[in-house]
Each structure stands twice: as structure tokens, then as C-alpha cells.
Scaffold this motif. Sequence first.
Motif, PDB file in Angstrom:
ATOM      1  N   GLY A 110       7.744  -3.296  -6.509  1.00 22.89           N
ATOM      2  CA  GLY A 110       9.261  -2.139  -5.993  1.00 22.89           C
ATOM      3  C   GLY A 110       8.703  -0.789  -5.684  1.00 22.89           C
ATOM      4  O   GLY A 110       9.735   0.387  -4.913  1.00 22.89           O
ATOM      5  N   ALA A 111       7.875  -0.240  -5.920  1.00 19.72           N
ATOM      6  CA  ALA A 111       7.287   1.020  -5.320  1.00 19.72           C
ATOM      7  C   ALA A 111       6.759   1.007  -3.968  1.00 19.72           C
ATOM      8  O   ALA A 111       7.096   1.915  -3.131  1.00 19.72           O
ATOM      9  N   ILE A 112       6.170   0.158  -3.647  1.00 19.11           N
ATOM     10  CA  ILE A 112       5.916  -0.184  -2.230  1.00 19.11           C
ATOM     11  C   ILE A 112       7.640  -0.460  -1.048  1.00 19.11           C
ATOM     12  O   ILE A 112       7.961   0.294  -0.566  1.00 19.11           O
ATOM     13  N   ALA A 113       8.584  -0.985  -1.362  1.00 16.53           N
ATOM     14  CA  ALA A 113       9.897  -1.127  -1.025  1.00 16.53           C
ATOM     15  C   ALA A 113      10.310  -0.053  -1.206  1.00 16.53           C
ATOM     16  O   ALA A 113      11.236  -0.074  -0.023  1.00 16.53           O
ATOM     17  N   THR A 114      10.360   0.712  -1.459  1.00 19.68           N
ATOM     18  CA  THR A 114      11.047   2.317  -2.134  1.00 19.68           C
ATOM     19  C   THR A 114      10.068   2.836  -0.729  1.00 19.68           C
ATOM     20  O   THR A 114      11.667   3.864   0.033  1.00 19.68           O
ATOM     21  N   VAL A 115       9.230   3.088  -0.602  1.00 21.18           N
ATOM     22  CA  VAL A 115       8.794   3.952   0.864  1.00 21.18           C
ATOM     23  C   VAL A 115       8.662   3.970   1.347  1.00 21.18           C
ATOM     24  O   VAL A 115       8.334   4.103   3.230  1.00 21.18           O
ATOM     25  N   ALA A 116       8.130   2.652   2.053  1.00 20.34           N
ATOM     26  CA  ALA A 116       7.923   1.614   3.011  1.00 20.34           C
ATOM     27  C   ALA A 116       8.181   0.165   3.489  1.00 20.34           C
ATOM     28  O   ALA A 116       8.809  -0.467   2.860  1.00 20.34           O
ATOM     29  N   LYS A 117       8.521   0.780   4.893  1.00 22.53           N
ATOM     30  CA  LYS A 117       8.998   0.187   5.753  1.00 22.53           C
ATOM     31  C   LYS A 117       8.969  -1.705   6.254  1.00 22.53           C
ATOM     32  O   LYS A 117       9.027  -2.673   5.923  1.00 22.53           O
ATOM     33  N   ARG A 118       7.644  -1.549   6.496  1.00 18.99           N
ATOM     34  CA  ARG A 118       5.992  -2.179   6.323  1.00 18.99           C
ATOM     35  C   ARG A 118       5.448  -3.092   5.611  1.00 18.99           C
ATOM     36  O   ARG A 118       5.177  -1.214   5.120  1.00 18.99           O
ATOM     37  N   CYS A 119       4.864  -3.764   5.516  1.00 18.03           N
ATOM     38  CA  CYS A 119       3.718  -3.356   4.160  1.00 18.03           C
ATOM     39  C   CYS A 119       2.984  -4.845   4.821  1.00 18.03           C
ATOM     40  O   CYS A 119       3.429  -6.122   5.600  1.00 18.03           O
ATOM     41  N   ALA A 120       2.040  -5.291   4.363  1.00 15.72           N
ATOM     42  CA  ALA A 120       0.913  -6.193   4.446  1.00 15.72           C
ATOM     43  C   ALA A 120       0.521  -6.846   3.074  1.00 15.72           C
ATOM     44  O   ALA A 120       0.233  -5.866   2.121  1.00 15.72           O
ATOM     45  N   VAL A 121      -0.086  -7.798   2.699  1.00 11.28           N
ATOM     46  CA  VAL A 121      -0.106  -8.504   1.039  1.00 11.28           C
ATOM     47  C   VAL A 121      -1.696  -9.590   2.173  1.00 11.28           C
ATOM     48  O   VAL A 121      -1.518 -10.014   2.812  1.00 11.28           O
ATOM     49  N   MET A 122      -2.144  -8.570   0.898  1.00 10.76           N
ATOM     50  CA  MET A 122      -3.477  -9.151   0.647  1.00 10.76           C
ATOM     51  C   MET A 122      -4.263  -9.880  -0.800  1.00 10.76           C
ATOM     52  O   MET A 122      -3.933 -10.271  -1.767  1.00 10.76           O
ATOM     53  N   TYR A 123      -5.164 -10.912  -0.452  1.00 12.68           N
ATOM     54  CA  TYR A 123      -5.582 -11.332  -1.283  1.00 12.68           C
ATOM     55  C   TYR A 123      -6.691 -12.107  -0.865  1.00 12.68           C
ATOM     56  O   TYR A 123      -6.964 -12.911  -0.157  1.00 12.68           O
ATOM     57  N   HIS A 124      -8.019 -12.246  -1.948  1.00 12.09           N
ATOM     58  CA  HIS A 124      -9.309 -12.009  -1.351  1.00 12.09           C
ATOM     59  C   HIS A 124     -10.035 -11.646  -0.060  1.00 12.09           C
ATOM     60  O   HIS A 124     -10.595 -12.573   0.327  1.00 12.09           O
ATOM     61  N   GLY A 125      -9.351 -10.631  -0.024  1.00 12.78           N
ATOM     62  CA  GLY A 125     -10.215  -9.410   0.550  1.00 12.78           C
ATOM     63  C   GLY A 125      -9.436 -10.053   2.752  1.00 12.78           C
ATOM     64  O   GLY A 125     -10.184  -9.425   3.782  1.00 12.78           O
ATOM     65  N   GLU A 126      -8.676 -11.153   2.545  1.00 16.46           N
ATOM     66  CA  GLU A 126      -7.659 -10.990   3.660  1.00 16.46           C
ATOM     67  C   GLU A 126      -6.378 -10.652   3.543  1.00 16.46           C
ATOM     68  O   GLU A 126      -6.078 -10.498   2.068  1.00 16.46           O
ATOM     69  N   ILE A 127      -5.630 -10.110   4.593  1.00 13.61           N
ATOM     70  CA  ILE A 127      -4.566  -9.805   4.990  1.00 13.61           C
ATOM     71  C   ILE A 127      -3.847 -11.244   5.093  1.00 13.61           C
ATOM     72  O   ILE A 127      -3.682 -12.189   6.216  1.00 13.61           O
ATOM     73  N   VAL A 128      -2.988 -12.101   3.810  1.00 11.64           N
ATOM     74  CA  VAL A 128      -2.095 -13.541   4.345  1.00 11.64           C
ATOM     75  C   VAL A 128      -0.893 -12.946   4.778  1.00 11.64           C
ATOM     76  O   VAL A 128      -0.527 -14.503   4.965  1.00 11.64           O
ATOM     77  N   GLU A 129       0.183 -11.894   4.777  1.00  6.93           N
ATOM     78  CA  GLU A 129       0.894 -11.920   5.367  1.00  6.93           C
ATOM     79  C   GLU A 129       1.836 -10.475   5.444  1.00  6.93           C
ATOM     80  O   GLU A 129       0.895  -9.501   5.152  1.00  6.93           O
ATOM     81  N   GLU A 130       2.180 -10.160   6.335  1.00  5.98           N
ATOM     82  CA  GLU A 130       2.555  -8.621   7.107  1.00  5.98           C
ATOM     83  C   GLU A 130       3.835  -8.650   8.348  1.00  5.98           C
ATOM     84  O   GLU A 130       4.316  -9.894   8.120  1.00  5.98           O
ATOM     85  N   GLY A 131       4.360  -7.836   7.233  1.00 11.56           N
ATOM     86  CA  GLY A 131       6.043  -7.456   8.687  1.00 11.56           C
ATOM     87  C   GLY A 131       7.083  -6.965   7.559  1.00 11.56           C
ATOM     88  O   GLY A 131       6.330  -6.468   6.900  1.00 11.56           O
ATOM     89  N   GLU A 132       7.599  -6.758   8.368  1.00 11.36           N
ATOM     90  CA  GLU A 132       9.193  -5.529   7.532  1.00 11.36           C
ATOM     91  C   GLU A 132       9.171  -5.877   5.971  1.00 11.36           C
ATOM     92  O   GLU A 132       9.218  -6.976   5.838  1.00 11.36           O
ATOM     93  N   THR A 133       8.898  -4.811   4.651  1.00  9.42           N
ATOM     94  CA  THR A 133       9.507  -5.358   3.842  1.00  9.42           C
ATOM     95  C   THR A 133      10.160  -6.210   3.102  1.00  9.42           C
ATOM     96  O   THR A 133       9.890  -6.959   2.166  1.00  9.42           O
ATOM     97  N   VAL A 134      11.099  -5.581   3.778  1.00  6.93           N
ATOM     98  CA  VAL A 134      12.497  -6.171   3.295  1.00  6.93           C
ATOM     99  C   VAL A 134      12.400  -7.898   3.843  1.00  6.93           C
ATOM    100  O   VAL A 134      12.549  -8.708   2.890  1.00  6.93           O
ATOM    101  N   ASP A 135      12.063  -7.989   4.281  1.00  8.48           N
ATOM    102  CA  ASP A 135      11.654  -9.747   4.877  1.00  8.48           C
ATOM    103  C   ASP A 135      10.926 -10.522   4.246  1.00  8.48           C
ATOM    104  O   ASP A 135      10.996 -11.121   3.546  1.00  8.48           O
TER     105      ASP A 135
END
Length: 544
Positions: free
Chosen positions: A221-246
Motif C-alpha cells: 500500500g505504501a509503494i502504491a502511494t508513492v511509486a508509479k512503477r515497481c519491481a517484485v523480488m523473490y529469492h534474489g530475482e526480479i519476478v515481475e516489473e511494470g506499472e504499479t497499478v497494473d
Amino acid sequence: MSDLLEIRNFTLDIDTFDGPVHVLKNINLTVKRGETLGIVGESGSGKTVLVRSILGIGPKRSRTVDGSIAFDGIDLSTLSDVEWKKIRGVRISMIFQDPMTYLNPLFTIGQQIGDVIAAHGRATGTATTPKARRARSEELLDQVGIPDPARVCDQYPHQLSGGMRQRVLIAMALSGKPDLLIADEPTTALDVTVQAQVLDLINELVEKLNLTVIMISHDVGAIATVAKRCAVMYHGEIVEEGETVDILRAPRHDYTRKLLAAVPDIDAPLDLQQAPTASAPLLEVKDLSKVYATRSGGEVRAVDAVDFSVAKGEILGIVGESGSGKSTIARLVLRLIEPTGGQVIFDGQDITGLSGEPLRLMRRHMQLVFQNPHSALNGRHTIGDAIGEPFRIQSKLSRRDIDAEVDRLLDIVQLPRLFRYRYPHELSGGQKQRVCIARAVALNPKLLLLDEPTSALDVSVQAQVLAFLRELREELDLTYVFISHDLAVVRELCDRVLVMNRGRIVEQGKTADIFNAPNEDYTRGLLASARKTSKSAFTSVEAA
């Protein structure tokens, strides 16, 4: 917009006694000038290691296996120590997670900000005078929204609230006028109103100073408040990246879907279970007060004439802003600090006057999970020693039996048994909090006081811990006093809620009544702040 930061195929290993551990694996990420990028993921996913590697302060015994990190066209891996001084803290700055850990209690706020300014001046060859540093310190404090900066400059960290200390760290990070600002869990352990203020401040600074920001958080929720784009990390890898809302509305990766499913929703339907009742409550607090004298001869009423009771098997939630007296109540109940007036009656016995051996034996049945796992664990003791400590103090178990109990407790909180040989600094914040919970339930207490127990946990681990606490209550017939700034968690877990403001109880009642129809304006304000970063809010808006 041009790229300010470019990470290409970055792989990082940490050498351990058991061989190399792959902490970061083939990371590819770009951050454009003027944008805010959010990075989310569980504890241990590699978020903090990644941003520390950007600053050149990665873990000890770490080594880059492959890839590169370029900042404004500069390959950071080629920098010498002298060149790093012109980058670190000056052009790239970082807001660290725990302000009390990074602020020196022996120096005033003005001295500490001034020291940072002086260090930047030496690194860039710019001389500064004490008068200029003082003026700049006050300017920075004003910039981050601290009222009366001149007075705050002369205060010490312990005299400020958690939100104020976090603003001081932000001021320090801005002292070098950075191009890139990294915020590592900047809202952890802050109450909902202060969290909203800090997030608004970050948005204002991005707009006003044209900052580029990377924000790490387990709070989506905090990320959605400030970041238009985000990356999701899991076990040292980026598993998903894109527009936060999407990503929040339609996650593509299974891990992201599980992460979002674990987020408690303040507007979800309540499970209206019958709250436990008992003819005699386990805990009664009557007219409890704690008054502190000030240097000017006045007094501060940290807790003011508080009355409440907790039935056996019940979960009572205590909510309120920082400084409202929540944690003080927990310490008064346990007699970690002495009350100025009132009574604490536990299991039918007035414990207010207990001391020595009777008090020590009583505490076996009342345990506390502290808010800050970093300071709650002794850095010189292994995890096995920390969890086994209650048995050594309060039982006559053999060393072998204690070792078996430690293994059992590590299983309960879902940590590998080999962690018993590790030290606190080798664990993530969430893992350390699970160790603290394991230690607190070791002796099967009747009452567990949990002071912000999930504040350092990512949402998936938080969900596991909450489920574990429910199971434990059923299995051991435990009673909880649950202190938290996360209203969604309180709503999901607690049978009754007590709302505090400035040391007094302003409202209390059943959870459904408090959340659905609060009587007090103060409670309505808390709920409004919480809903700004709630699950329903970030899945229904068009943009962050």
C-alpha cells in the motif's frame, strides 16, 4: 526521461562456511531521472542487499559474480574509495530502516546533521563553518516538515517521536543534495497517521527537488502511494516489473498473487466470532497512571487513569498514534517500569506491589514481544542462545532438553534449525522478529503482550505469524494484548479494540463496532489515514 541508474545482469554471491550463497541473480533494472521506483518482496528476497550494492556497502564477504551497476554513466564497480566519497551520501543517499539505530543518542540532532554536512564538504572540497552547518541543519529540518527546527536541533533522538526521527534521517539524506534517494522501509513501525505524513513528504520532495527515488517496502500500500512503477523480488530475482497499478490489479506471477492475497484488508467483511468470555478476567488494569517529571518542573502524563480488562482467551487490540501510551501500558503491566498510581491485577492477584523472586516467577506467565527485533536480541549471542535463554533462567532443563526445545520453537516460527548457530546480524528483520516471538512463547505463558510484533514483517510472513498466533491461542489457551499501528491487522485478529490518545482511552469496544461505527473523531481520523494505503484503495485507483 534519461536513465539515471542502470543495472545489467547483476549477480552477487556471499561466501559462507557452507559455500557461496546466491543472494542476487541476474538483476536487470533501470531507473529514469525524476521517477519513483518501488521494490517489494519478502524479508530475505534481496531488496536491501540490492540497494546497498548500489551504494557500495553490500554485505561482508560478498562478491560480484557478473554484471554491472552504472549511475549517470559511471560504472560504480570501478570507483576508488576517494571517488566513492564524492558519490555516496552526496549524489546517492539512503534513508535507513530504523532511525534509532542510525542516530547517536549522545549527540544532538543539530550536531549529527552538521557532522554529515561537514563530511560531504570534505569529500567535495567545500569548506563549511559551524554557523553555516547550523543554518543548513535548520533549513533541512524545515524542509522535511519539522516544526521549530531551531529547538529540534538542540534536542536528542530520545526526545523525538518515531515519525520525527524518521524525518531527521530524511533531512540527513538530503544534506548532500542527492540525485538519487534510496528509502529502505521508511514507514516501518510508524503509526498510520505518521506513515501517511511521511509518504506525502516523499511525494512533495520528489516534486519540489526533482529527486529520483527507489523505495523499498514490504507494505504494498505504501509503494502504491508513492511509486508509479515497481519491481517484485523473490529469492534474489526480479519476478515481475511494470506499472504499479497494473501489477496490483492483475499480477502475472504466482508469487505476486500470493503476496497480495496475504495483505489484510481494512474493509474486508469481518468474521464475527463470539469473543471469549470468562467470569473472572485474566488481566485487570484499574486507574493506571504513569507521570514523568520534566526539567522545567512540569509533568508529562504518559498514561492517565487507564481502566480495562482482558478475559481469558481473548485478544485485546490497542491502537493509537506514536506517543499515545500504548507501549508504556505494556511495560507497566509487566512492571518493567513502575506505575505512578493504580493497580495491575493478573490472574486474581494484585502484582503492583510484587518485587524480587515473586515478581520473577510471575513474569514466567506474562511475556512481551518487543517492537524492535534489532535491539531486542543480543548481537553477541547466537539465535539458539537467545531462544534458549528463558529455559536457562526459569527452568531446570538439561542442555540437551533445551536444545530440543529450541529446535521445536524454530519449527513453530518456520525458521531452519541451522539458524540456531547464526547471529542476529546474519538474519533479516522479519527473521529476527520470528526469533523474538519464539523466545516469548517458550515457557507457555498465560498472557502475551505483543508490542508491534508484525511491524518489521513482510505481508506474507505477517500472515503466517498471525495464523500461528491464532493456532497458539487455541492450543495453549493464551490471552493476548496486541499493540499495533496496523489497523487492518488489528481488525482481522482482535476480539475487542481499545483506542488511545495522549495517554487516555478515548474509545473501546468490540472490533466490529469500533471499525464500522466509531464514536470519536480521533478514531475516525485513524481509520481515514489507514484507508489511504489499504488494499481496497490501491486496487481501485487509476494511478499511484
